[in-house]
Structure formats: C-alpha cells, structure tokens
Enzyme design. Sequence first.
Site, PDB file in Angstrom:
ATOM      1  N   ARG A 475       0.541  -1.387   0.125  1.00 50.43           N
ATOM      2  CA  ARG A 475       0.254  -0.194  -0.097  1.00 50.43           C
ATOM      3  C   ARG A 475       0.848   1.309   0.383  1.00 50.43           C
ATOM      4  O   ARG A 475       1.986   0.817   0.724  1.00 50.43           O
ATOM      5  CB  ARG A 475      -0.861  -0.096   0.876  1.00 50.43           C
ATOM      6  CG  ARG A 475      -1.627  -0.845   1.579  1.00 50.43           C
ATOM      7  CD  ARG A 475      -2.215  -1.256   2.515  1.00 50.43           C
ATOM      8  NE  ARG A 475      -4.075  -1.958   3.016  1.00 50.43           N
ATOM      9  CZ  ARG A 475      -3.996  -2.411   4.237  1.00 50.43           C
ATOM     10  NH1 ARG A 475      -3.628  -1.800   5.193  1.00 50.43           N
ATOM     11  NH2 ARG A 475      -5.039  -2.392   3.917  1.00 50.43           N
TER      12      ARG A 475
ATOM     13  N   ILE B  90       0.363   1.835  11.128  1.00 52.05           N
ATOM     14  CA  ILE B  90      -0.210   0.406  10.835  1.00 52.05           C
ATOM     15  C   ILE B  90      -0.919   0.377  10.004  1.00 52.05           C
ATOM     16  O   ILE B  90      -1.857   1.508   9.399  1.00 52.05           O
ATOM     17  CB  ILE B  90      -0.705   0.157  11.837  1.00 52.05           C
ATOM     18  CG1 ILE B  90       0.142   0.197  13.134  1.00 52.05           C
ATOM     19  CG2 ILE B  90      -1.400  -0.974  11.225  1.00 52.05           C
ATOM     20  CD1 ILE B  90      -0.603  -0.544  14.382  1.00 52.05           C
ATOM     21  N   CYS B  91      -0.526  -0.415   8.816  1.00 49.92           N
ATOM     22  CA  CYS B  91      -0.715  -0.015   7.097  1.00 49.92           C
ATOM     23  C   CYS B  91      -2.006  -1.266   6.915  1.00 49.92           C
ATOM     24  O   CYS B  91      -1.877  -2.529   7.160  1.00 49.92           O
ATOM     25  CB  CYS B  91      -0.399  -0.244   6.355  1.00 49.92           C
ATOM     26  SG  CYS B  91      -0.781  -0.621   5.040  1.00 49.92           S
ATOM     27  N   LEU B  92      -3.072  -1.359   7.632  1.00 47.97           N
ATOM     28  CA  LEU B  92      -3.476  -3.060   8.156  1.00 47.97           C
ATOM     29  C   LEU B  92      -5.358  -3.092   7.257  1.00 47.97           C
ATOM     30  O   LEU B  92      -5.288  -1.497   8.098  1.00 47.97           O
ATOM     31  CB  LEU B  92      -3.918  -3.450   9.489  1.00 47.97           C
ATOM     32  CG  LEU B  92      -4.476  -4.528   9.647  1.00 47.97           C
ATOM     33  CD1 LEU B  92      -3.784  -5.625   9.265  1.00 47.97           C
ATOM     34  CD2 LEU B  92      -4.413  -4.977  11.099  1.00 47.97           C
TER      35      LEU B  92
END
Lengths: 494, 152
Positions: A475, B90-92
């Site tokens: 991402r 956080i990339c979740l």
Amino acid sequence: MEKYDVSDPSDWLETHLTEFAPFDAALRCEVCKDYYNTPMITSCTHTFCSLCIRRTLAADGKCPICRSNDQASKLRRNGAMEELVEMFKVARPVALRLAQKEKISPDRSTARPRSKSKRKAADADLEEEAQRSSQKRKTRGQSRRDAPTESPEVMVIDNEEDGDYQPDDDLVPCPICHKRMKQEAVFSHLDHCEEEQEQDRRRARTRTPNSAKPTLGSSKSQLSSKPPERIAELSYGLLTEKALRKKLSDLGIPSWGSRTLLIKRHTEWVNLWNANADSLNPRSKRDLLNQLDVWERTQGGHALNSAAAPNHADAVMSKEFDGVGWAQSNKSDFDKLIAEARRKAKKLGEGQQESEAMMKEEDEGSSKARTDERSTNVKTTNESSTPVTAAPPPPYLKHSDSLERAKEKIHGSRRLSDASSTSLAPEATRPHTEIRDSVAENGAEGLSAEELFRAEERRASISSFSPTHTKGAERVPMLKVPEHPVRDVDGGKS
Amino acid sequence: MFASKRLSKELQKLQGTLPPGISLISAENFEEWLMDIKVMDDNPLYRNEVYRLRFRFGSSYPIEAPEVTFVQDPSHPIPMHPHVYSNGIICLDLLDTSGWSPVQNVESVCVSLQSMLTGNSKNERPPGNDAFVRTNRQRPRDINFVFHDNKV
Ligand SMILES: [Zn+2]
Ligand SMILES: [Zn+2]
C-alpha cells in the site's frame, strides 16, 4: 439522560446457569453490545438495532457481520426477536438472582440425590422455586407446606411485592414494569414506564416483577395498525446545495452549514427518524430533535474541529478525533460509566486489584515486568486451576478444564485449515464460519455454555478481518479522496 | 453517547481476562486508551519486547474504526514489520474504512496485530517508509492506503 445498562452476558458465567451466557449474548446487537433496541433483520438475515444498522449502512453499505451489501430500505422489523428481548429483560434479574443464590448454597446439589448432575439440579431447583414462588402468591398468608426444603432466599425475593399483588381482574400488566392497568392505558403508560420504574426503584429497591403473564401481543397489534412514515434517503449527488438546504428546512431540521455538513446532518436525521419509525414505542419529534442536537455538538456543525474549516472535507473526517469538545460533553457520562464498570469489575472479582493498578500504570519499566508476569500467570493457571498470585482468579479459570478442551477443539480445526492456507495471521484470518462449524461438528452438548460463548464471541470479533498484506499487497500512502455515501433511491425525486 | 456506552462495555471486559500477551495499560476516558501487546512465540524479531498501542476513538465508534498506532518510548520500540511505518502508523485493512466492521473491538484489533507480528519473518519497513515518515503530517485515518496487488 439515558440509563446505562452495563449488564453483560458474562454475568451468567459465575452462576449455575452458565448456559445463559450465550443465550444472553444472542439477544444483543453486535454493534452496540446491548440488547436489541427495535431489532431489524437484514437481507443476509443478520439482526441489529434499527439505529445501529441504519448508521452502519449509511457509513459503508455493508452488514457488520458478513459484509454483504445491503440497503436501509430493505430492512425489516424482527418482531419475534423484539418480544424475546423484552421478555428476557424482565426475566433476567429474577433468574440471575436465583442463579447466584444457587451458587452460594454449598450443599444444594448433594441434598438432592436424584439429580444426575449439578447442572440439572440447578435447573430443577430453579423450576421448583419458580413454581413455589408463584404458588406462594396464590397462597399468600397461608402457611407453607414445604417449609423444610425451602431456602430462605426464596422468601426474600417475593416478600416485598405481596402488597402489590392484585387478584384476577380485567387489568393487564405493563410488559415492562408489570404494573396492572386497563388495556387501553398500556400504551400511553409505556412512554413513561421507564422513568416511573426508576422512581419506584428508588422507593423500593428490592421490588421484583410479579408473575402474571404479560400481554404484549395485544398491545403490539394496536400500534402496527398505523406505522409512522419513513423518510426517503436522498441521492445527494443530484441535488444542488440550495435544493438540499430546502429539503432540510422542510423536514424541520437546521439547514445551515456547508454542503458536506448538510449531507451528514440529513443522513443522521434519516437514521434517527426511520429507526424511531421502526420502533413499537416511537418517541416525539421533539425528542428526536434533541438527539440531533446532541449529534450536532459531538459530530456535526458544533463539534470543534469542523468549525475551523467547514468546507474542507478533511475537517469532516478528522473531527472524529475532536477529543476536546467530545470530552467536555461526555465527561460526566464517562465518570459514571467508569464508576459503574469498576464497581462491576469488583463484583466479578476478576483480578480487580490488578486492573485498578493497571489503570493507573504510569511507570513504563514496571509495566513491562507486569506484562511478563501477567502472561506467565495466565499460562500457569491454565495448567492447574490454582492461581499463583494472591489476586483472585478470573471466573473462567474455575472452568480451566473445559476451557482447555474448547481451545483444543478450536485449535484442531484451525490447524486443518492452516495447512491449506498461506495465512500470516492464522488467528485473525480464520473465516468465522469455521469456528462455528467446529462447534457445530462437535455438537453443542460436547461444549459447555462457556466454551460456546467464548467461541461465539471470538467468531463475532474476528469475522471480517481480511489480510490484504498476506497476498503480497503493497500500500502506498496518498491523499484521501473524501467519499460520501450516495444512495440511489426513489426518494431523490420526491 | 453511542461510543461511550459501547466502550464502557469493552472496558469492563478488558479489566477482566485478556488473551495472553495483551494487556490494558490505561483507559482514563473514552477518547484514548493504551494497550500493550507482546508476541508470545519465539519470533526473534520481537522476542523480549513489549509494544504499546494507542487507540483513539471518535464519537461514532464503532461505526467508524478507531485510530490505532504503535507509540514509541524508551521501553517500547516500534515493531519491525512490512506494514508498520517507523513512526508507528499501521497499514492494515482491518483499521481502514474498507476493512473495518463495527463488530470489531479493541481486543480483536490487539489480537489481529499480535497475529500480524507473530506471522512475520521480514525484518523490514514498508516501501517508501523514510519519505512517508518525513513528509506525513496527516493523522492515520486521513491517509488513504492504496492497494497494489503484485500477484494479480
Ligand atoms: Zn445495537
Ligand atoms: Zn449479514
């Protein structure tokens, strides 16, 4: 101000009626964790409070549990669930009290050799006591035949209401407070019932509902004959700001602010209004306007951040983090809730001292040590049911055997599914249906109520997690393009 | 109101029994809570470390996801993970608007993050970490993480 109900399904776990924990949980909404308030069923057959599901659908158009797409216009009232919930709420305090008393009496089950198991004995006792107490009402004032086996607590429970008891008459009891009144009067009474109950409770704290059967069915049919009108959702994209403003003022709600704010306010009003229209006991428009005003102060145009840049879409997003304004308007509520939660935690005896200490934990270094100690503690106590520290053991540790069995079962099925998946996060990524299946396969009877309850809780909380990152997805952060739910419904033309 | 009611229920639970390696550190109000998580297996990347999470709740929680970040202080580092930026963001997708569901809660988020660490073997930061950490002034919730699925 709303009354806070901090009751929880886990309340049953320390009683003889542990089977009631999953039962209690099944009557609660997964969004607010409270008993269903005007339950509505979705197209995917999941049930939520009307307001909870309307707000969720307005936010992302998906069912919170299974993530299927759905629309508010497709929601239907779940009348059977509503009745169940209302009846359960009435029965709960009485049953809970009996079940807790059961637990305290030490030689209850041994006194009854005919019973096959503790659990059965408890059920039998409860039934008997229920019978006995209703008998007692009928034979009020007469001497009791079965005095030797009757435990003193039974008398405590219905002693005080003898004065309230009324013999057969033409009156019907209110389904909530059980006060008896003419059938026509029930409906107007319901509007004030809760307040009156509150006052009554202050007067006589141990009052309990009497045993006459409520006749909710008859009163229900009266209401459903004239369902209040729903407000149509709008296709905001098709409306000019001027037209939108007019829509709002036609509805009798504030029409100031940016276009974004107008849309948010209209959405909230539609949710509030339609949820109220779903309700069996709809409140007045004035009440709803008050509720909208609360929204205005916490999330709408009077929330602090949005005033800074009302036309900027980001302000709308980031005002969710407007802690200050919100903190001010909710400070006393928070204190109340915290006090309540603490009291509750104390009552549960779930390592109260530890939690209290942790709430106040400031020292980073010692908190680390504490964490280690804490996890070690949990491990050890799982192996043998004797706690290693002075703190009282959490209630579930008393059932450590069955808990272990449940864990094994769940782990077992997890291992099977992990073998065929490349998941990085096995716990979190397991589709909820598999845990449910493992429970189903093993048969509900193989698992204790607590195990079922825990598995169910787990299932609910992990159901929608999907690990995009496990697919090698990457991402890249960039500016967010604000999006607002644009609904395509006939209401746009009206 | 909505959020505080639901959070008070969660708090009550958090004050009771939690899964191993997860603990409540502070919850003085309904805006911000601190939780600690610890990886329970012997993963060398995280051995002997405790990580601190800050949860921030909006007034429409749980309809909207909480903002969850790792916080750094002398005794709590930011865990090394391809989806955790060195500033703690956080990339979740669970925490993203698209992945969040109101049935999630503080405990389930902690469990998910714990699992995310447990399963990781890469001693690396997300691509573009340095530039992102240097330039980002947005709150995590305002950042849109775009998904590029390399496998498709
Ligand atoms: Zn609800
Ligand atoms: Zn569903």
